[in-house]
Motif scaffolding. Structure first.
Motif, mmCIF file in Angstrom:
data_model
loop_
_atom_site.group_PDB
_atom_site.id
_atom_site.type_symbol
_atom_site.label_atom_id
_atom_site.label_comp_id
_atom_site.label_asym_id
_atom_site.label_seq_id
_atom_site.Cartn_x
_atom_site.Cartn_y
_atom_site.Cartn_z
ATOM 1 N N LYS A 19 38.430 10.570 5.440
ATOM 2 C CA LYS A 19 39.237 10.780 4.225
ATOM 3 C C LYS A 19 39.643 9.464 3.579
ATOM 4 O O LYS A 19 39.804 8.443 4.254
ATOM 5 C CB LYS A 19 40.487 11.593 4.580
ATOM 6 C CG LYS A 19 40.140 13.038 4.985
ATOM 7 C CD LYS A 19 41.362 13.888 5.191
ATOM 8 C CE LYS A 19 42.057 13.509 6.500
ATOM 9 N NZ LYS A 19 42.902 14.584 7.021
ATOM 10 N N GLY A 20 39.828 9.523 2.268
ATOM 11 C CA GLY A 20 40.258 8.332 1.548
ATOM 12 C C GLY A 20 40.854 8.693 0.201
ATOM 13 O O GLY A 20 41.091 9.872 -0.102
ATOM 14 N N ARG A 21 41.083 7.649 -0.613
ATOM 15 C CA ARG A 21 41.717 7.863 -1.930
ATOM 16 C C ARG A 21 40.732 7.697 -3.086
ATOM 17 O O ARG A 21 40.950 8.197 -4.166
ATOM 18 C CB ARG A 21 42.883 6.872 -2.097
ATOM 19 C CG ARG A 21 43.986 7.156 -1.088
ATOM 20 C CD ARG A 21 45.171 6.211 -1.226
ATOM 21 N NE ARG A 21 46.179 6.586 -0.238
ATOM 22 C CZ ARG A 21 46.199 6.148 1.013
ATOM 23 N NH1 ARG A 21 45.289 5.294 1.436
ATOM 24 N NH2 ARG A 21 47.135 6.541 1.856
ATOM 25 N N LEU A 22 39.642 6.945 -2.819
ATOM 26 C CA LEU A 22 38.631 6.753 -3.860
ATOM 27 C C LEU A 22 37.258 6.759 -3.201
ATOM 28 O O LEU A 22 37.065 6.109 -2.169
ATOM 29 C CB LEU A 22 38.851 5.399 -4.573
ATOM 30 C CG LEU A 22 37.796 4.989 -5.605
ATOM 31 C CD1 LEU A 22 37.781 5.935 -6.809
ATOM 32 C CD2 LEU A 22 38.043 3.546 -6.086
ATOM 33 N N MET A 23 36.334 7.504 -3.796
ATOM 34 C CA MET A 23 34.972 7.557 -3.268
ATOM 35 C C MET A 23 34.098 6.591 -4.071
ATOM 36 O O MET A 23 34.210 6.528 -5.291
ATOM 37 C CB MET A 23 34.423 8.981 -3.372
ATOM 38 C CG MET A 23 33.082 9.174 -2.681
ATOM 39 S SD MET A 23 32.583 10.944 -2.690
ATOM 40 C CE MET A 23 33.560 11.587 -1.328
ATOM 41 N N ILE A 24 33.246 5.830 -3.366
ATOM 42 C CA ILE A 24 32.352 4.887 -4.031
ATOM 43 C C ILE A 24 30.911 5.288 -3.720
ATOM 44 O O ILE A 24 30.540 5.404 -2.547
ATOM 45 C CB ILE A 24 32.553 3.438 -3.503
ATOM 46 C CG1 ILE A 24 34.026 3.067 -3.390
ATOM 47 C CG2 ILE A 24 31.736 2.459 -4.332
ATOM 48 C CD1 ILE A 24 34.707 2.690 -4.639
ATOM 49 N N ALA A 25 30.116 5.468 -4.768
ATOM 50 C CA ALA A 25 28.683 5.747 -4.566
ATOM 51 C C ALA A 25 27.943 4.419 -4.582
ATOM 52 O O ALA A 25 27.893 3.738 -5.606
ATOM 53 C CB ALA A 25 28.170 6.657 -5.684
ATOM 54 N N ALA A 26 27.387 4.038 -3.415
ATOM 55 C CA ALA A 26 26.637 2.775 -3.313
ATOM 56 C C ALA A 26 25.309 3.024 -2.604
ATOM 57 O O ALA A 26 24.842 2.191 -1.845
ATOM 58 C CB ALA A 26 27.471 1.742 -2.555
ATOM 59 N N GLU A 27 24.722 4.220 -2.852
ATOM 60 C CA GLU A 27 23.509 4.559 -2.089
ATOM 61 C C GLU A 27 22.210 4.141 -2.767
ATOM 62 O O GLU A 27 21.134 4.530 -2.336
ATOM 63 C CB GLU A 27 23.406 6.073 -1.848
ATOM 64 C CG GLU A 27 24.623 6.727 -1.262
ATOM 65 C CD GLU A 27 25.297 7.650 -2.271
ATOM 66 O OE1 GLU A 27 25.812 8.678 -1.837
ATOM 67 O OE2 GLU A 27 25.294 7.350 -3.480
#
Length: 408
Positions: free
Chosen positions: A158-166
């Motif tokens: 879980k977190g507060r911001l999701m980052i797409a780096a795929e």
């Protein structure tokens, strides 16, 4: 004490490649915690001989590496690019980019494997980074309250911001319904390490042919003094398979023919790899509690070698807006924070993408007239210091609204 898998961290970074891992380290330097989730096995990615690819790191990107503490360990593997020579099919009228005495290099070449090792080693030592490798994400959750990634084994991070780096096939971007404009250049880049007779003198060569650029990028000599360069050769999609199937001797002969003797005889060629070339750009780089970085947001032609550097500018900008937001007491997923990232990076990356696409088309136009026009244009730039400096600043990545982390 909570186990890292149960802890809600600031960031959930999907993709732990060069851009994703740099983001995790840069965020940690500002006191932000992250979960980094990657499908790949790091041992395979850093195995000797896995990847012959090398990357040009711009001056601005190097400052970022200095600021996150990995530059020192990388220094010995760097090969400076002290000049760039541009020609149209080795005909007269060449264009030389040579920085002034106080300007430093135009960039540094690194084997990708060394960049990965430096990032992975730093991440393993950083308590603010919880890194899960060899993991498959089965579900991505985002709401006004937070984000979570559910893994195949049922773990929920879980977190507060999701980052797409795929990277360019980003499933996170696609599942968020972010539209993407893309076109295929119908070309392939063929990459191989070369050893050659003459020293490269730290000059990068960009030789343009109608099928695309043929680039020779300087690498460090071997311990025994053998001269090395990295080849990035663009061929049309229809010729790509045939070029990949050539035996080493035939491949060497083709490479030598195109080099026009600039590095003397080619002595050997390493493992070849190839990938299709395309352009893609997303309509936006943020959504609710989501930010896109690197190739997930934009993919450009490698003509100017700016792909990774563009992703690292994303990293610098995103970390800066998150840190500024945190000082004001804002949550990492706050819409105002993300809006600032969107306006900052959206335009800059689009301009770079547009410029490289224009260059690709300009240098890809076949025929004698097009070649004459290109050489005329190159001669004009050669005589115009202001234009030359503009191109060199672009190559060094120091133009535009630079994030603090990318400054010296």
């Amino acid at each position: 004490m909570t186990h890292p898998t149960e802890e809600t961290r600031d960031l959930v970074i999907l993709g732990g490649g060069l851009v994703g891992m740099t983001l995790a380290l840069a965020a940690a330097k500002k006191g932000m915690s992250s979960h980094v989730i990657d499908r790949a096995d790091p041992a395979e990615l850093t195995a000797e001989g896995f990847d012959d690819r090398a990357t040009a790191i711009s001056t601005a990107s190097w400052h970022l590496f200095e600021n996150i503490g990995i530059a020192e360990g990388l220094e010995e593997f760097a090969c400076d690019i002290s000049a760039i020579a541009v020609t149209d099919q080795n005909k007269p009228g060449r264009l030389d980019f040579v920085p002034g005495p106080d300007d430093g290099t135009l960039g540094r070449m690194f084997p990708n494997r060394r960049l990965r090792l430096a990032l992975f080693e730093a991440a393993a030592k950083e308590p603010l980074i919880h890194w899960t490798a060899k993991a498959t994400v089965t579900e991505r959750q985002r709401s006004q309250y937070g984000v979570a990634a559910v893994l195949a084994d049922g773990t929920k991070l879980k977190g507060r911001l999701m980052i797409a780096a795929e990277g360019r096939q980003s499933p996170t971007r696609d599942s968020a319904g972010i539209t993407i404009a893309k076109w295929d250049y119908e070309h392939r880049a063929i990459i191989a390490g070369l050893t050659h007779e003459k020293p490269h003198d730290n000059v990068a060569w960009e030789i343009f042919y109608p099928a695309g650029p043929f680039a020779l990028l300087p690498m460090n000599d071997d311990a025994d003094g053998t001269h090395r360069s990295s080849l990035v050769w663009t061929v049309s999609e229809k010729d790509g398979a045939a070029v990949m199937k050539l035996g080493d001797r035939a491949f060497l002969a083709e490479v030598e023919k195109r080099m026009g003797g600039v590095l003397g005889r080619v002595l050997s060629v390493g493992q070849r790899s190839s990938y299709p070339l395309g352009f893609h750009h997303t309509a936006k780089i943020t959504a609710e509690r989501l930010a896109l970085i690197g190739d997930a947001a934009h993919g450009i032609h490698p003509i100017a070698g700016q792909g990774l550097n563009l992703g690292l500018r994303d990293v610098g900008a995103l970390v800066e807006v998150l840190a500024d937001g945190a000082r004001l007491g804002l949550d990492p997923g706050d819409p105002e924070v993300l809006k600032r990232y969107e306006t900052w990076r959206g335009l800059d990356s689009f301009m770079v993408a547009l410029a490289t696409d224009g260059l690709t088309r300009l240098f890809g136009a076949p025929g004698k007239t097009a070649s004459a026009v290109r050489r005329l244009g190159m001669a004009a730039v050669q005589r115009t210091p202001m234009l030359k400096n503009f191109f060199m600043d672009e190559a060094r990545g120091v133009s535009g609204d630079l994030p603090e982390l990318l400054k010296a």
